[in-house]
Write a protein that holds these residues in place. Structure first.
Motif, PDB file in Angstrom:
ATOM      1  N   ALA A 269      -0.193   0.041  -0.035  1.00 10.00           N
ATOM      2  CA  ALA A 269       1.144   0.500   0.339  1.00 10.00           C
ATOM      3  C   ALA A 269       1.512  -0.182   1.647  1.00 10.00           C
ATOM      4  CB  ALA A 269       1.168   2.014   0.488  1.00 10.00           C
ATOM      5  N   GLN A 270       2.288  -1.260   1.550  1.00  8.27           N
ATOM      6  CA  GLN A 270       2.618  -2.113   2.701  1.00  8.27           C
ATOM      7  C   GLN A 270       4.023  -1.804   3.185  1.00  8.27           C
ATOM      8  OE1 GLN A 270       0.526  -5.077   3.827  1.00  8.27           O
ATOM      9  NE2 GLN A 270       1.790  -4.617   5.615  1.00  8.27           N
ATOM     10  N   ILE A 271       4.135  -1.336   4.421  1.00  9.37           N
ATOM     11  CA  ILE A 271       5.447  -0.977   4.949  1.00  9.37           C
ATOM     12  C   ILE A 271       5.761  -1.804   6.185  1.00  9.37           C
ATOM     13  CG2 ILE A 271       5.462   1.346   3.991  1.00  9.37           C
ATOM     14  CD1 ILE A 271       4.497   2.408   6.652  1.00  9.37           C
ATOM     15  N   ALA A 272       7.044  -2.047   6.370  1.00 13.51           N
ATOM     16  CA  ALA A 272       7.523  -2.772   7.549  1.00 13.51           C
ATOM     17  C   ALA A 272       8.814  -2.105   8.015  1.00 13.51           C
ATOM     18  CB  ALA A 272       7.776  -4.241   7.214  1.00 13.51           C
ATOM     19  N   LYS A 273       9.156  -2.342   9.260  1.00 16.07           N
ATOM     20  CA  LYS A 273      10.311  -1.751   9.959  1.00 16.07           C
ATOM     21  C   LYS A 273      10.078  -0.277  10.277  1.00 16.07           C
ATOM     22  CE  LYS A 273      15.377  -1.809  10.172  1.00 16.07           C
ATOM     23  NZ  LYS A 273      16.605  -2.325   9.532  1.00 16.07           N
ATOM     24  N   THR A 274       9.330   0.411   9.459  1.00 13.81           N
ATOM     25  CA  THR A 274       8.825   1.732   9.814  1.00 13.81           C
ATOM     26  C   THR A 274       7.300   1.678   9.740  1.00 13.81           C
ATOM     27  OG1 THR A 274       9.000   4.099   9.404  1.00 13.81           O
ATOM     28  CG2 THR A 274       8.837   2.668   7.480  1.00 13.81           C
ATOM     29  N   GLY A 275       6.634   2.720  10.193  1.00 15.47           N
ATOM     30  CA  GLY A 275       5.181   2.719  10.216  1.00 15.47           C
ATOM     31  C   GLY A 275       4.596   1.809  11.268  1.00 15.47           C
ATOM     32  N   LEU A 276       5.451   1.324  12.156  1.00 13.34           N
ATOM     33  CA  LEU A 276       4.980   0.464  13.238  1.00 13.34           C
ATOM     34  C   LEU A 276       4.378   1.276  14.376  1.00 13.34           C
ATOM     35  CD1 LEU A 276       8.062  -1.933  13.440  1.00 13.34           C
ATOM     36  CD2 LEU A 276       5.823  -2.496  12.479  1.00 13.34           C
TER      37      LEU A 276
END
Length: 426
Positions: A269-276
């Motif tokens: 589950a690869q997330i970007a813009k959030t989960g940073l």
């Protein structure tokens, strides 16, 4: 090599140590003849992308302390005033506060950071007014092409400069990271109908397909959507063992809760813009453990800030000691903005000459807490790419905080240490 022409449609829109309201501090000596340089700083301290602005109060405090005695430039000692403004995560507000900095505060230089919604309007205001602006943390394609630049043509920008990751850095990160977990290489994507999502759809998708991944795209969704049942059903039906998204933080929280309720658990589950940032991840509860993300800075980076002299580890430790909060990766680029700004001021014969200062930035090469930033060497004028590195949120085994982010690959910068390998989410 990704064709940048595919990105021409990217639009301009893609608890802190100090007060949330905009504030200024005229710190430094009186200077020779009352000479003063005013630096504006624009970031999202409130609103939907406020996680990016969370550590900026601390960074501003450190910069003001480092500049409290002013700067000796071209034979004069200048006092330094830093005026910071909250964009409120809103493009119109960002343009307004930047124009206020230009017209009311008479800034000599503007620094802007964190998402197209804040950075692009600030950059446009500075370009129109002939005020130098240095910005970061917007995919560079959305910043450059989204503001009207065209592939193969001279840059239309003479006053605005940017250092940040781009599609190629995401591509290298994802292919390096995802290869660590066996999957069927079917990627369910949830890319929104905004500047970030549209740029990613047109450019990153084809690159991943060339690497053998099958992209399952239910179509662009509108920011603020509150029902993702159709997307989840599609991902389950097609057995998408990899999931990727570039959403606003509230949208991902809604999606991830619904995915858990409806039984969708991808291997990656690869997330970007959030989960940073840890504040965003902790808000998701136990389902956050194992999420894959990216980092453009961490306390393990082998670099130090040229303005304050602190190492990456000292920067993270100092933030925790001052605020009681876990390190936040935005500490790195916000600090680097001041590293670059001061180097540019020192390299300009007359730092009050705005055109001269912008010209200095165009070929500036200097050390920062992110590593070396060298303008004039990027894929297009006005831009320097930086790395972004894949990792995973895990339960912490030591320390005072429950979660930790561990870097799992370093394809974009082999100098950055790798802590572990990616583990399957499901």
């Amino acid at each position: 090599m990704v064709s940048r022409r595919t990105l021409l449609q990217a639009g301009a829109g893609l608890a802190v140590a100090g007060p949330l309201a905009a504030c200024s501090s005229g710190l430094g000596g009186s200077g020779s003849g009352g000479d003063k340089i005013t630096i504006g700083f624009v970031s999202p301290r409130t609103g939907s992308t406020a996680g990016f602005g969370e550590p900026d109060g601390y960074v501003l405090d450190q910069a003001r302390k480092a500049l409290s005695n002013g700067l000796s430039l071209a034979g004069k000692t200048y006092s330094i005033e830093i005026v910071d403004k909250d964009s409120q995560s809103n493009p119109q507000r960002s343009a307004q506060v930047t124009n206020d900095l230009i017209n009311s505060n008479g800034v000599d230089l503007v620094l802007a950071t964190s998402t197209p919604e804040t950075v692009n309007p600030a950059s446009d205001a500075c370009e129109a007014a002939g005020v130098p602006c240095i910005s970061t943390i917007v995919p560079w394609e959305a910043w450059y092409f989204g503001r009207g630049a065209k592939e193969g043509e001279p840059s239309p920008f003479k006053f605005t400069y940017h250092f940040s990751f781009g599609v190629e850095q995401f591509h290298k990160q994802y292919t390096s990271l995802w290869s660590q977990v066996p999957t069927n290489k079917k990627v369910g994507v949830m890319w929104p109908n905004d500047a970030d999502g549209n740029a990613i759809r047109k450019s990153l998708g084809p690159l991943l397909q060339k690497e053998g991944y099958t992209i399952v795209d239910p179509g662009a969704y509108t920011d603020g959507t509150n029902d993702f049942s159709s997307q989840i059903a599609r991902f389950k039906a097609e057995n998408c063992e990899v999931f990727n998204t570039f959403p606003l933080p509230p949208d991902f929280a809604t999606f991830w809760q619904q995915a858990a309720q409806q039984g969708y658990r991808p291997k990656i589950a690869q997330i970007a813009k959030t989960g940073l940032f840890v504040s965003q991840v902790e808000a998701l509860g136990p389902s956050a453990v194992g999420l894959a993300g990216g980092t453009y800075w961490s306390p393990t980076f082998p670099y130090r800030a040229s303005l304050t002299g602190v190492t990456s580890k000292e920067l993270g430790d100092g933030y925790t000691a001052a605020t009681g909060k876990q390190w936040n990766q935005q500490l790195g680029p916000s600090t680097a903005l001041f590293d670059v700004a001061v180097a540019a001021l020192k390299g300009t014969p007359n730092p009050k000459d705005k055109a001269g200062l912008a010209k200095t930035v165009s070929t500036l090469s200097t050390d920062t807490v992110l590593g070396r930033i060298a303008f004039g060497t990027g894929p297009v004028p006005n831009v320097v790419p930086i790395g972004v590195h894949g990792g995973q949120w895990r339960k912490a085994t030591t320390g005072q905080f429950p979660l930790e982010f561990l870097i799992c690959e370093n394809a974009n910068d082999p100098n950055v240490p790798v802590a572990t390998r990616l583990q399957p989410y499901a």
